[in-house]
Design a protein around this motif. Structure first.
Motif, PDB file in Angstrom:
ATOM      1  N   GLY A  19      -1.278  -0.078  32.068  1.00 12.12           N
ATOM      2  CA  GLY A  19      -2.283  -1.095  32.372  1.00 12.12           C
ATOM      3  C   GLY A  19      -3.480  -0.966  31.443  1.00 12.12           C
ATOM      4  N   LEU A  20      -3.896  -2.067  30.810  1.00 12.33           N
ATOM      5  CA  LEU A  20      -5.053  -2.067  29.915  1.00 12.33           C
ATOM      6  C   LEU A  20      -6.079  -3.055  30.445  1.00 12.33           C
ATOM      7  N   ASN A  21      -7.350  -2.627  30.479  1.00 12.34           N
ATOM      8  CA  ASN A  21      -8.412  -3.518  30.921  1.00 12.34           C
ATOM      9  C   ASN A  21      -9.425  -3.685  29.795  1.00 12.34           C
ATOM     10  N   ARG A  22      -9.740  -4.931  29.440  1.00 10.37           N
ATOM     11  CA  ARG A  22     -10.616  -5.183  28.310  1.00 10.37           C
ATOM     12  C   ARG A  22     -12.052  -4.708  28.556  1.00 10.37           C
ATOM     13  N   ASN A  23     -12.503  -4.771  29.799  1.00 10.20           N
ATOM     14  CA  ASN A  23     -13.877  -4.389  30.134  1.00 10.20           C
ATOM     15  C   ASN A  23     -13.864  -3.543  31.397  1.00 10.20           C
ATOM     16  N   PRO A  24     -14.096  -2.232  31.284  1.00  3.39           N
ATOM     17  CA  PRO A  24     -14.035  -1.373  32.459  1.00  3.39           C
ATOM     18  C   PRO A  24     -14.978  -1.805  33.568  1.00  3.39           C
ATOM     19  N   GLU A  25     -16.120  -2.406  33.227  1.00  5.19           N
ATOM     20  CA  GLU A  25     -17.092  -2.789  34.240  1.00  5.19           C
ATOM     21  C   GLU A  25     -16.700  -4.079  34.951  1.00  5.19           C
ATOM     22  N   ALA A  26     -15.781  -4.814  34.355  1.00  3.66           N
ATOM     23  CA  ALA A  26     -15.380  -6.092  34.943  1.00  3.66           C
ATOM     24  C   ALA A  26     -14.020  -5.996  35.612  1.00  3.66           C
ATOM     25  N   ARG A  27     -13.655  -4.780  36.052  1.00  4.43           N
ATOM     26  CA  ARG A  27     -12.349  -4.579  36.685  1.00  4.43           C
ATOM     27  C   ARG A  27     -12.228  -5.492  37.895  1.00  4.43           C
ATOM     28  N   GLY A  28     -11.136  -6.171  37.985  1.00  3.58           N
ATOM     29  CA  GLY A  28     -10.916  -7.098  39.086  1.00  3.58           C
ATOM     30  C   GLY A  28     -11.309  -8.518  38.725  1.00  3.58           C
ATOM     31  N   GLN A  29     -12.080  -8.696  37.637  1.00  8.11           N
ATOM     32  CA  GLN A  29     -12.496 -10.031  37.241  1.00  8.11           C
ATOM     33  C   GLN A  29     -11.580 -10.627  36.184  1.00  8.11           C
ATOM     34  N   GLU A  30     -10.942  -9.753  35.396  1.00  8.25           N
ATOM     35  CA  GLU A  30     -10.038 -10.243  34.371  1.00  8.25           C
ATOM     36  C   GLU A  30      -8.639  -9.675  34.603  1.00  8.25           C
ATOM     37  N   PRO A  31      -7.615 -10.442  34.292  1.00 10.89           N
ATOM     38  CA  PRO A  31      -6.247  -9.926  34.462  1.00 10.89           C
ATOM     39  C   PRO A  31      -5.972  -8.790  33.494  1.00 10.89           C
ATOM     40  N   GLN A  32      -5.176  -7.839  33.950  1.00 15.37           N
ATOM     41  CA  GLN A  32      -4.778  -6.728  33.100  1.00 15.37           C
ATOM     42  C   GLN A  32      -3.654  -7.146  32.170  1.00 15.37           C
ATOM     43  N   THR A  33      -3.626  -6.508  31.008  1.00 17.75           N
ATOM     44  CA  THR A  33      -2.529  -6.711  30.068  1.00 17.75           C
ATOM     45  C   THR A  33      -1.529  -5.580  30.244  1.00 17.75           C
ATOM     46  N   THR A  34      -0.257  -5.891  30.396  1.00 24.57           N
ATOM     47  CA  THR A  34       0.764  -4.875  30.618  1.00 24.57           C
ATOM     48  C   THR A  34       1.682  -4.767  29.413  1.00 24.57           C
ATOM     49  N   ILE A  35       1.860  -3.558  28.946  1.00 25.88           N
ATOM     50  CA  ILE A  35       2.820  -3.299  27.867  1.00 25.88           C
ATOM     51  C   ILE A  35       4.107  -2.816  28.503  1.00 25.88           C
ATOM     52  N   ARG A  36       5.199  -3.460  28.235  1.00 32.43           N
ATOM     53  CA  ARG A  36       6.480  -3.121  28.854  1.00 32.43           C
ATOM     54  C   ARG A  36       7.421  -2.611  27.771  1.00 32.43           C
ATOM     55  N   THR A  37       7.882  -1.392  27.955  1.00 33.47           N
ATOM     56  CA  THR A  37       8.752  -0.767  26.963  1.00 33.47           C
ATOM     57  C   THR A  37      10.073  -0.359  27.615  1.00 33.47           C
ATOM     58  N   GLU A  38      11.180  -0.670  26.985  1.00 32.82           N
ATOM     59  CA  GLU A  38      12.485  -0.288  27.493  1.00 32.82           C
ATOM     60  C   GLU A  38      13.016   0.884  26.676  1.00 32.82           C
ATOM     61  N   VAL A  39      13.419   1.935  27.376  1.00 28.78           N
ATOM     62  CA  VAL A  39      13.939   3.123  26.722  1.00 28.78           C
ATOM     63  C   VAL A  39      15.321   3.425  27.282  1.00 28.78           C
ATOM     64  N   SER A  40      16.331   3.410  26.422  1.00 25.69           N
ATOM     65  CA  SER A  40      17.693   3.705  26.848  1.00 25.69           C
ATOM     66  C   SER A  40      17.976   5.182  26.590  1.00 25.69           C
ATOM     67  N   LEU A  41      17.893   5.981  27.649  1.00 31.52           N
ATOM     68  CA  LEU A  41      18.047   7.426  27.533  1.00 31.52           C
ATOM     69  C   LEU A  41      19.486   7.820  27.831  1.00 31.52           C
ATOM     70  N   VAL A  42      20.099   8.538  26.911  1.00 36.36           N
ATOM     71  CA  VAL A  42      21.485   8.977  27.069  1.00 36.36           C
ATOM     72  C   VAL A  42      21.493  10.486  27.243  1.00 36.36           C
ATOM     73  N   ASN A  43      22.043  10.940  28.345  1.00 37.21           N
ATOM     74  CA  ASN A  43      22.103  12.369  28.630  1.00 37.21           C
ATOM     75  C   ASN A  43      23.520  12.892  28.453  1.00 37.21           C
ATOM     76  N   LEU A  44      23.638  14.052  27.843  1.00 41.60           N
ATOM     77  CA  LEU A  44      24.941  14.677  27.633  1.00 41.60           C
ATOM     78  C   LEU A  44      24.904  16.120  28.124  1.00 41.60           C
ATOM     79  N   ILE A  45      25.845  16.480  28.960  1.00 37.50           N
ATOM     80  CA  ILE A  45      26.057  17.873  29.338  1.00 37.50           C
ATOM     81  C   ILE A  45      27.257  18.355  28.537  1.00 37.50           C
ATOM     82  N   PHE A  46      27.131  19.509  27.915  1.00 36.37           N
ATOM     83  CA  PHE A  46      28.214  19.938  27.024  1.00 36.37           C
ATOM     84  C   PHE A  46      28.349  21.457  27.009  1.00 36.37           C
TER      85      PHE A  46
END
Length: 306
Positions: A19-46
């Motif tokens: 969550g990113l807020n452009r103005n910390p003092e105006a929290r709740g007055q402006e919509p937050q910008t959300t960065i969405r990242t997809e990570v495909s994690l592959v696990n191997l037991i060997f």
């Protein structure tokens, strides 16, 4: 990151929101910008073994190379599971009780009891028992109580035909699928499936999708055998195949080897460079940089879809 979470996330897409807020003092007055990242994690037991099939200890992430569809990948997480005591182990023991192997049932009970007593850690690991002949039956559900498992083994009786593929598929889909940590099937059979409704390809695919390792112990019955299919299950999922003769000590040696392998495994994870969510099967290879060291792991995985 704890290994138990690393393993639990294998094969899934992880979403991270910041969550990113452009103005910390105006929290709740402006919509937050959300960065969405997809990570495909592959696990191997060997497992890493030498020329005599012995576990090679004290290896590090830098000792290995990982390839997906022949493309190099960067190892993000690594753990020596022989030192990581918090990772749970979940075992499904599948015992062929068809008429063709009924004379081996006594040995199977004895060696399975010894295996459970050595491998299960109270309060951490779980095991269940499934018998299969013409039908697949849950003999005892998950428990860490070895004595209850032993009592269930004593109740096994020989049946008729063999539903091997059904047993593996049902063990994965209905019992092992929701579990976390290391998930293992140990199957004792002559490998000659005579009555399954599920194809062996579907059983293999199910195990691969759910990160289940299959260990096969081939016993020779009164009729035909098909150890090739047991070897294939093991190779495709990163397990091992054993073919003891009809002797108690050889059965013990097979279970002992499985126990030793489970005590000496490694785990790594990488973020796939292939970002396509196409549900395709992707081959995986782990190589050791050390001469004479072989790596056993599953042949690949199915990418997320959608």
């Amino acid at each position: 990151m704890p290994v138990k979470f690393l393993i639990a996330w294998s094969g899934f897409v992880i979403f991270m929101a910041v969550g990113l807020n452009r103005n910390p003092e105006a929290r709740g007055q402006e919509p937050q910008t959300t960065i969405r990242t997809e990570v495909s994690l592959v696990n191997l037991i060997f497992s890493a073994v030498d020329s005599k099939n012995r576990f090679v200890p004290e290896l590090k992430a830098d000792d290995f190379l990982v390839f997906e569809d022949h493309q190099p990948q960067k190892i993000e997480y690594f753990s020596d599971l022989s030192k990581e005591k918090s990772v749970p182990l979940t075992i499904a023991l599948l015992i062929d009780t068809s008429g063709s192997v009924k004379d081996k049932l006594a040995y199977e009970k004895i060696t399975a009891e010894e295996f459970f007593r050595k491998v299960l850690r109270k309060g951490r690991d779980l095991a269940l028992i499934i018998q299969f002949d013409s039908e697949v039956n849950l003999v005892h559900d998950f428990t860490d109580d070895v004595d209850r498992l032993i009592g269930a083994l004593d109740s096994l009786e020989a049946g008729n035909s063999t539903s091997l593929y059904d047993a593996i598929y049902l063990a994965v889909e209905e019992k092992l699928s929701p579990e976390t940590g290391r998930k293992v099937i140990v199957v004792i059979t002559d490998g000659e499936d005579t009555s399954s409704k599920v194809r062996k390809e579907a059983a293999t695919e199910s195990a691969q999708k759910k990160d289940v390792i299959i260990y096969g112990i081939g016993v020779r019955g009164d009729f035909g055998v098909n150890f090739g299919v047991l070897k294939k299950f093991a190779e495709e999922t990163g397990g091992s195949f054993f073919s003891p003769k009809a002797k108690l000590e050889e059965m013990r040696a097979a279970f002992r080897a499985i126990n030793e392998e489970l005590q000496g495994q490694y785990s790594l994870a990488y973020i796939s460079t292939n970002k396509r969510r196409d549900g395709s099967f992707r081959t995986v290879e782990v190589r050791s940089k050390q001469s004479g060291v072989r790596v056993r792991t599953r042949k690949g995985y199915y990418a997320a879809k959608g």
